[in-house]
Design a protein around this motif. Structure first.
Motif, PDB file in Angstrom:
ATOM      1  N   SER A  35       0.870  -1.162   0.000  1.00 60.15           N
ATOM      2  CA  SER A  35       0.000   0.000   0.000  1.00 60.15           C
ATOM      3  C   SER A  35       0.909   1.214   0.000  1.00 60.15           C
ATOM      4  CB  SER A  35      -0.890   0.005   1.241  1.00 60.15           C
ATOM      5  OG  SER A  35      -1.668   1.179   1.279  1.00 60.15           O
ATOM      6  N   THR A  36       0.777   2.064  -1.017  1.00 60.15           N
ATOM      7  CA  THR A  36       1.661   3.215  -1.130  1.00 60.15           C
ATOM      8  C   THR A  36       0.940   4.401  -1.741  1.00 60.15           C
ATOM      9  OG1 THR A  36       3.840   3.950  -1.920  1.00 60.15           O
ATOM     10  CG2 THR A  36       2.613   2.459  -3.364  1.00 60.15           C
ATOM     11  N   ALA A  37       1.220   5.554  -1.206  1.00 58.02           N
ATOM     12  CA  ALA A  37       0.647   6.773  -1.778  1.00 58.02           C
ATOM     13  C   ALA A  37       1.228   7.034  -3.152  1.00 58.02           C
ATOM     14  CB  ALA A  37       0.911   7.960  -0.850  1.00 58.02           C
ATOM     15  N   PHE A  38       2.561   6.920  -3.243  1.00 62.25           N
ATOM     16  CA  PHE A  38       3.264   7.259  -4.472  1.00 62.25           C
ATOM     17  C   PHE A  38       4.070   6.069  -4.962  1.00 62.25           C
ATOM     18  CE2 PHE A  38       3.734  11.407  -1.957  1.00 62.25           C
ATOM     19  CZ  PHE A  38       2.475  11.854  -2.303  1.00 62.25           C
ATOM     20  N   MET A  39       4.058   5.841  -6.269  1.00 65.53           N
ATOM     21  CA  MET A  39       4.866   4.775  -6.865  1.00 65.53           C
ATOM     22  C   MET A  39       5.450   5.298  -8.171  1.00 65.53           C
ATOM     23  SD  MET A  39       3.872   0.794  -7.685  1.00 65.53           S
ATOM     24  CE  MET A  39       2.720   1.088  -9.028  1.00 65.53           C
ATOM     25  N   THR A  40       6.739   5.014  -8.355  1.00 64.76           N
ATOM     26  CA  THR A  40       7.412   5.352  -9.601  1.00 64.76           C
ATOM     27  C   THR A  40       8.049   4.096 -10.176  1.00 64.76           C
ATOM     28  OG1 THR A  40       9.475   5.908  -8.466  1.00 64.76           O
ATOM     29  CG2 THR A  40       7.908   7.720  -8.849  1.00 64.76           C
ATOM     30  N   SER A  41       8.331   4.135 -11.454  1.00 59.67           N
ATOM     31  CA  SER A  41       8.975   2.989 -12.106  1.00 59.67           C
ATOM     32  C   SER A  41      10.323   2.680 -11.482  1.00 59.67           C
ATOM     33  CB  SER A  41       9.161   3.250 -13.597  1.00 59.67           C
ATOM     34  OG  SER A  41       7.923   3.301 -14.243  1.00 59.67           O
ATOM     35  N   SER A  42      11.090   3.712 -11.157  1.00 61.37           N
ATOM     36  CA  SER A  42      12.413   3.471 -10.561  1.00 61.37           C
ATOM     37  C   SER A  42      12.287   2.816  -9.193  1.00 61.37           C
ATOM     38  CB  SER A  42      13.212   4.772 -10.468  1.00 61.37           C
ATOM     39  OG  SER A  42      12.535   5.727  -9.669  1.00 61.37           O
ATOM     40  N   GLY A  43      11.295   3.195  -8.415  1.00 60.89           N
ATOM     41  CA  GLY A  43      11.082   2.556  -7.117  1.00 60.89           C
ATOM     42  C   GLY A  43      10.651   1.113  -7.263  1.00 60.89           C
ATOM     43  N   LEU A  44       9.701   0.864  -8.150  1.00 62.15           N
ATOM     44  CA  LEU A  44       9.208  -0.491  -8.361  1.00 62.15           C
ATOM     45  C   LEU A  44      10.299  -1.387  -8.935  1.00 62.15           C
ATOM     46  CD1 LEU A  44       6.804  -2.377  -8.117  1.00 62.15           C
ATOM     47  CD2 LEU A  44       6.041  -1.582 -10.355  1.00 62.15           C
TER      48      LEU A  44
ATOM     49  N   VAL B  11      -2.347   1.614  -4.853  1.00 60.69           N
ATOM     50  CA  VAL B  11      -1.476   2.725  -5.228  1.00 60.69           C
ATOM     51  C   VAL B  11      -2.300   3.985  -5.434  1.00 60.69           C
ATOM     52  CG1 VAL B  11       0.220   3.531  -6.907  1.00 60.69           C
ATOM     53  CG2 VAL B  11       0.040   1.084  -6.410  1.00 60.69           C
ATOM     54  N   GLY B  12      -1.902   5.049  -4.766  1.00 66.90           N
ATOM     55  CA  GLY B  12      -2.560   6.329  -4.964  1.00 66.90           C
ATOM     56  C   GLY B  12      -2.264   6.885  -6.348  1.00 66.90           C
ATOM     57  N   ILE B  13      -3.275   7.457  -6.972  1.00 65.19           N
ATOM     58  CA  ILE B  13      -3.086   8.092  -8.285  1.00 65.19           C
ATOM     59  C   ILE B  13      -3.630   9.519  -8.236  1.00 65.19           C
ATOM     60  CG2 ILE B  13      -3.117   5.922  -9.561  1.00 65.19           C
ATOM     61  CD1 ILE B  13      -6.017   6.666 -10.431  1.00 65.19           C
ATOM     62  N   ARG B  14      -3.383  10.239  -9.323  1.00 67.75           N
ATOM     63  CA  ARG B  14      -3.778  11.640  -9.468  1.00 67.75           C
ATOM     64  C   ARG B  14      -3.256  12.475  -8.300  1.00 67.75           C
ATOM     65  NH1 ARG B  14      -9.651  13.964 -11.047  1.00 67.75           N
ATOM     66  NH2 ARG B  14     -10.250  12.456  -9.480  1.00 67.75           N
TER      67      ARG B  14
ATOM     68  N   GLY C 143       2.897  -8.664 -12.859  1.00 64.15           N
ATOM     69  CA  GLY C 143       1.827  -9.614 -12.574  1.00 64.15           C
ATOM     70  C   GLY C 143       1.123  -9.383 -11.257  1.00 64.15           C
ATOM     71  N   CYS C 144       1.417  -8.267 -10.591  1.00 63.00           N
ATOM     72  CA  CYS C 144       0.751  -7.958  -9.323  1.00 63.00           C
ATOM     73  C   CYS C 144      -0.690  -7.515  -9.573  1.00 63.00           C
ATOM     74  CB  CYS C 144       1.493  -6.835  -8.603  1.00 63.00           C
ATOM     75  SG  CYS C 144       3.185  -7.227  -8.158  1.00 63.00           S
ATOM     76  N   GLU C 145      -1.584  -7.959  -8.726  1.00 53.74           N
ATOM     77  CA  GLU C 145      -2.960  -7.470  -8.744  1.00 53.74           C
ATOM     78  C   GLU C 145      -2.895  -6.026  -8.250  1.00 53.74           C
ATOM     79  OE1 GLU C 145      -7.214  -8.698  -6.694  1.00 53.74           O
ATOM     80  OE2 GLU C 145      -5.433  -9.872  -6.287  1.00 53.74           O
ATOM     81  N   THR C 146      -3.255  -5.079  -9.088  1.00 55.86           N
ATOM     82  CA  THR C 146      -3.003  -3.675  -8.778  1.00 55.86           C
ATOM     83  C   THR C 146      -4.302  -2.879  -8.757  1.00 55.86           C
ATOM     84  OG1 THR C 146      -0.813  -3.834  -9.778  1.00 55.86           O
ATOM     85  CG2 THR C 146      -1.697  -1.624  -9.483  1.00 55.86           C
ATOM     86  N   TYR C 147      -4.502  -2.173  -7.650  1.00 61.59           N
ATOM     87  CA  TYR C 147      -5.670  -1.312  -7.476  1.00 61.59           C
ATOM     88  C   TYR C 147      -5.195   0.128  -7.421  1.00 61.59           C
ATOM     89  CZ  TYR C 147      -7.892  -5.658  -6.099  1.00 61.59           C
ATOM     90  OH  TYR C 147      -8.369  -6.941  -6.080  1.00 61.59           O
ATOM     91  N   MET C 148      -5.784   0.963  -8.248  1.00 64.68           N
ATOM     92  CA  MET C 148      -5.459   2.388  -8.251  1.00 64.68           C
ATOM     93  C   MET C 148      -6.492   3.099  -7.398  1.00 64.68           C
ATOM     94  SD  MET C 148      -4.505   2.510 -12.253  1.00 64.68           S
ATOM     95  CE  MET C 148      -5.590   1.126 -12.598  1.00 64.68           C
ATOM     96  N   VAL C 149      -6.018   3.848  -6.421  1.00 61.09           N
ATOM     97  CA  VAL C 149      -6.907   4.529  -5.482  1.00 61.09           C
ATOM     98  C   VAL C 149      -6.911   6.018  -5.804  1.00 61.09           C
ATOM     99  CG1 VAL C 149      -7.446   4.944  -3.058  1.00 61.09           C
ATOM    100  CG2 VAL C 149      -6.322   2.799  -3.734  1.00 61.09           C
ATOM    101  N   ASP C 150      -8.052   6.507  -6.227  1.00 63.50           N
ATOM    102  CA  ASP C 150      -8.216   7.904  -6.603  1.00 63.50           C
ATOM    103  C   ASP C 150      -9.227   8.527  -5.653  1.00 63.50           C
ATOM    104  OD1 ASP C 150      -8.561  10.366  -7.783  1.00 63.50           O
ATOM    105  OD2 ASP C 150      -9.113   9.576  -9.751  1.00 63.50           O
ATOM    106  N   THR C 151      -8.777   9.435  -4.813  1.00 59.71           N
ATOM    107  CA  THR C 151      -9.695  10.087  -3.881  1.00 59.71           C
ATOM    108  C   THR C 151     -10.439  11.245  -4.532  1.00 59.71           C
ATOM    109  OG1 THR C 151      -7.939  11.527  -3.068  1.00 59.71           O
ATOM    110  CG2 THR C 151      -8.319   9.461  -1.864  1.00 59.71           C
TER     111      THR C 151
END
Length: 150
Positions: free
Chosen positions: A33-42, A60-63, A79-87
């Motif tokens: 669970s992360t607010a921010f994700m970048t390609s370099s971090g992942l 993952v937080g978006i926008r 292959g991770c199940e990924t949910y984008m969380v947009d508040t």
């Protein structure tokens, strides 16, 4: 086992402890669970996430001005199940940061301030607690944690 991490203040960064979470023996589920994700971090975690991708879900937080489309694409490619969380607002963003894995007997939880970015895992001043827990002794805690994440 419980450790306090204080990245950029002492010699340890968050990368090794995060990899330790996802290297749990007998792992049957993992959560990011992360607010921010970048390609370099992942990319820093790609080698440990690929073998467990089918057991891994990420929130993952978006926008928010930081998370990139490329990082979401990379998570899906791994292959991770990924949910984008947009508040729906930059004034109220999705902000929890946790890295969590479970096996039938134990779990590891890294909970703190580190986002899934290069800065979060390597260079920013970040603080977290890494704890290994016994599922039998901490059953109520894990039922609550899993229930809220589900």
């Amino acid at each position: 086992m419980k450790r306090f991490l204080f990245q950029a203040v002492n010699d340890e960064d968050h990368l090794s402890p995060t990899k330790e979470v996802f290297g749990l023996d007998g792992l049957n589920s993992a959560t990011i669970s992360t607010a921010f994700m970048t390609s370099s971090g992942l990319s820093l975690l790609k080698d440990v996430l690929e073998p467990i991708a089918m057991q891994t879900r990420s929130f993952v937080g978006i926008r928010n001005g930081v998370t990139t489309v490329q990082s979401i694409q990379k998570a899906l490619e791994i292959g991770c199940e990924t949910y984008m969380v947009d508040t729906g607002s930059r004034q109220r963003i999705f902000h929890p940061k946790l890295y969590y894995s479970k096996s039938p007997e134990s779990a590891k939880l890294l909970l703190g301030s580190a986002n899934l970015t290069m800065g979060g895992l390597r260079t920013n001043i970040e603080a977290s607690v890494l704890q290994e827990l016994n599922l039998a002794n901490d059953a109520d805690f894990f039922a609550e944690l899993d229930g809220k994440l589900d």
